[in-house]
Enzyme design. Structure first.
Site, PDB file in Angstrom:
ATOM      1  N   ASP A  70      48.084  76.991 -16.688  1.00 60.80           N
ATOM      2  CA  ASP A  70      48.638  78.219 -17.277  1.00 60.80           C
ATOM      3  C   ASP A  70      48.356  79.414 -16.359  1.00 60.80           C
ATOM      4  O   ASP A  70      48.814  80.528 -16.617  1.00 60.80           O
ATOM      5  CB  ASP A  70      48.137  78.447 -18.707  1.00 60.80           C
ATOM      6  CG  ASP A  70      46.621  78.555 -18.807  1.00 60.80           C
ATOM      7  OD1 ASP A  70      45.933  78.374 -17.789  1.00 60.80           O
ATOM      8  OD2 ASP A  70      46.127  78.818 -19.924  1.00 60.80           O
ATOM      9  N   SER A  71      47.656  79.159 -15.237  1.00 58.28           N
ATOM     10  CA  SER A  71      47.537  80.182 -14.186  1.00 58.28           C
ATOM     11  C   SER A  71      48.914  80.589 -13.689  1.00 58.28           C
ATOM     12  O   SER A  71      49.054  81.612 -13.012  1.00 58.28           O
ATOM     13  CB  SER A  71      46.689  79.662 -13.021  1.00 58.28           C
ATOM     14  OG  SER A  71      47.174  78.429 -12.563  1.00 58.28           O
ATOM     15  N   ASP A 113      48.406  72.366 -19.001  1.00 57.07           N
ATOM     16  CA  ASP A 113      47.564  73.218 -19.850  1.00 57.07           C
ATOM     17  C   ASP A 113      48.221  73.525 -21.184  1.00 57.07           C
ATOM     18  O   ASP A 113      49.386  73.944 -21.230  1.00 57.07           O
ATOM     19  CB  ASP A 113      47.324  74.561 -19.145  1.00 57.07           C
ATOM     20  CG  ASP A 113      46.058  74.560 -18.314  1.00 57.07           C
ATOM     21  OD1 ASP A 113      45.155  73.739 -18.580  1.00 57.07           O
ATOM     22  OD2 ASP A 113      45.969  75.390 -17.389  1.00 57.07           O
ATOM     23  N   LYS A 142      45.274  69.642 -20.982  1.00 52.33           N
ATOM     24  CA  LYS A 142      43.975  70.303 -20.800  1.00 52.33           C
ATOM     25  C   LYS A 142      43.863  71.448 -21.794  1.00 52.33           C
ATOM     26  O   LYS A 142      44.843  72.161 -22.025  1.00 52.33           O
ATOM     27  CB  LYS A 142      43.835  70.819 -19.361  1.00 52.33           C
ATOM     28  CG  LYS A 142      42.539  71.615 -19.126  1.00 52.33           C
ATOM     29  CD  LYS A 142      42.213  71.766 -17.649  1.00 52.33           C
ATOM     30  CE  LYS A 142      42.951  72.845 -16.911  1.00 52.33           C
ATOM     31  NZ  LYS A 142      42.733  74.221 -17.426  1.00 52.33           N
ATOM     32  N   GLU A 182      40.965  74.549 -23.413  1.00 52.67           N
ATOM     33  CA  GLU A 182      39.741  75.293 -23.090  1.00 52.67           C
ATOM     34  C   GLU A 182      38.873  75.477 -24.318  1.00 52.67           C
ATOM     35  O   GLU A 182      39.360  75.937 -25.359  1.00 52.67           O
ATOM     36  CB  GLU A 182      40.114  76.681 -22.534  1.00 52.67           C
ATOM     37  CG  GLU A 182      40.955  76.612 -21.276  1.00 52.67           C
ATOM     38  CD  GLU A 182      41.290  77.985 -20.710  1.00 52.67           C
ATOM     39  OE1 GLU A 182      40.814  79.010 -21.250  1.00 52.67           O
ATOM     40  OE2 GLU A 182      42.030  78.025 -19.707  1.00 52.67           O
ATOM     41  N   GLU A 225      34.583  75.441 -14.702  1.00 50.40           N
ATOM     42  CA  GLU A 225      34.974  76.543 -13.828  1.00 50.40           C
ATOM     43  C   GLU A 225      33.841  77.568 -13.760  1.00 50.40           C
ATOM     44  O   GLU A 225      33.318  78.012 -14.801  1.00 50.40           O
ATOM     45  CB  GLU A 225      36.252  77.203 -14.384  1.00 50.40           C
ATOM     46  CG  GLU A 225      36.720  78.384 -13.548  1.00 50.40           C
ATOM     47  CD  GLU A 225      38.138  78.822 -13.877  1.00 50.40           C
ATOM     48  OE1 GLU A 225      38.833  78.161 -14.675  1.00 50.40           O
ATOM     49  OE2 GLU A 225      38.561  79.852 -13.314  1.00 50.40           O
TER      50      GLU A 225
HETATM   51  O1  KIV Z   1      45.329  77.217 -15.009  1.00 50.24           O
HETATM   52  C1  KIV Z   1      44.664  76.856 -14.034  1.00 50.24           C
HETATM   53  O2  KIV Z   1      45.071  76.979 -12.884  1.00 50.24           O
HETATM   54  C2  KIV Z   1      43.345  76.300 -14.278  1.00 50.24           C
HETATM   55  C3  KIV Z   1      42.457  76.084 -13.089  1.00 50.24           C
HETATM   56  C4  KIV Z   1      41.874  77.366 -12.659  1.00 50.24           C
HETATM   57  C5  KIV Z   1      41.412  75.057 -13.337  1.00 50.24           C
HETATM   58  O3  KIV Z   1      42.975  76.066 -15.388  1.00 50.24           O
END
Ligand code: KIV
Length: 263
Positions: free
Chosen positions: A44-45, A83, A111, A113, A180
């Site tokens: 989600d970056s 994500d 993934k 969090e 992280e």
């Molecule tokens: O969204 C992302 O790029 C991440 C990484 C920083 C692990 O979660």
């Protein structure tokens, strides 16, 4: 041969390292997977990297599903991890629905969090055939709670919390754990306690695998470079050459080095 969770577990059991890079589109998915990266993270970056937003908070499930589908079309055998974005798993029902949308779009694993509060959902996902990676430490979706992108696990209470969360996530059936920005000695301590494959970013060299944001390791992210990032696109190498250099450096243990760690 396509990379599966069994492949990742096998690499870990052989004491070797695996690699992960964020990728958000078909062209880079093709390049990154052909360069030998085992796991593509549709992170989600993308909210910051592609959309120019200040954080990952505004990203939606629809956007994640769109980019996951793009990656799936270009991918040449990497494991695709996507994500679950901010507040798309606030309840169990929501989490199951959001995860199903990403799996239908082409993800192999999702993934999410958080710590112990995620465990019932992680178990439900696993029971329903959806493997989950639990992201701990600096969890960017909680940037507003943390008051910035800060290293986590620096005091005794948060260190213990991270250890407890790790054990709970693993017991709930997390297929992979990702950490992280935590001190490398804490990461080494956790590595002795957990059995699932572990990915690190800013967590030192003790983890089984490493992840970086693609644009960071290509040195094209505007602004200050984070301590845990190395620019691999140096000396006139191509993008493919830079990704291959990253794979080699993770596997031979030369990345990350002490200069990329937090103490
Ligand atoms: O969204 C992302 O790029 C991440 C990484 C920083 C692990 O979660």
């Amino acid at each position: 041969m396509a990379v599966t969770l069994s492949t990742i577990n096998k690499i870990k059991s052989q004491g070797e390292k695996f690699t992960c890079l964020t990728t958000y589109d078909a062209t880079f998915a093709n390049l990154v997977s052909r360069a030998g990266v085992e796991i593509i993270l549709v992170g989600d970056s993308l909210g910051m990297v592609l959309q120019g937003r200040e954080s990952t908070v505004p990203v939606s499930v629809e956007e994640m599903a769109y980019h996951t589908a793009c990656v799936r079309r270009g991918n040449q055998g990497a494991l695709i991890m996507s994500d679950l974005p901010f507040m798309s798993y606030a309840t169990e029902a929501q989490g199951l629905e959001s995860a199903a949308a990403l799996m239908r779009a082409g993800a192999h694993i999702v993934k999410l969090e958080g710590g112990q509060w995620l465990c019932p959902l992680v178990k439900k996902l696993a029971d329903g055939g959806i493997p989950a990676c639990v992201h701990l430490g600096l969890t960017p979706q909680s940037v507003n709670k943390f008051g910035g992108y800060k290293v986590q696990g620096r005091d005794a209470a948060t260190r213990q919390q991270l250890i407890d969360d790790s054990l709970a996530a693993e017991a709930a059936g997390a297929a992979i754990l990702l950490y992280e920005c935590i001190p490398s000695d804490l990461m080494s301590e956790i590595m002795k306690k957990v059995h699932a494959p572990v990915i690190g970013i800013g967590a030192g060299g003790s983890t089984d695998g490493q992840v970086l944001v693609l644009h960071d390791m290509l040195g094209i992210t505007p602004g200050k470079t984070a301590k845990f990032v190395r620019n691999f696109m140096v000396g006139g190498v191509s993008i493919a050459g830079a990704v291959e250099a990253y794979v080699k450096a993770v596997k031979d243990g030369s990345f990350p080095s002490t200069e990329h760690e937090f103490e």
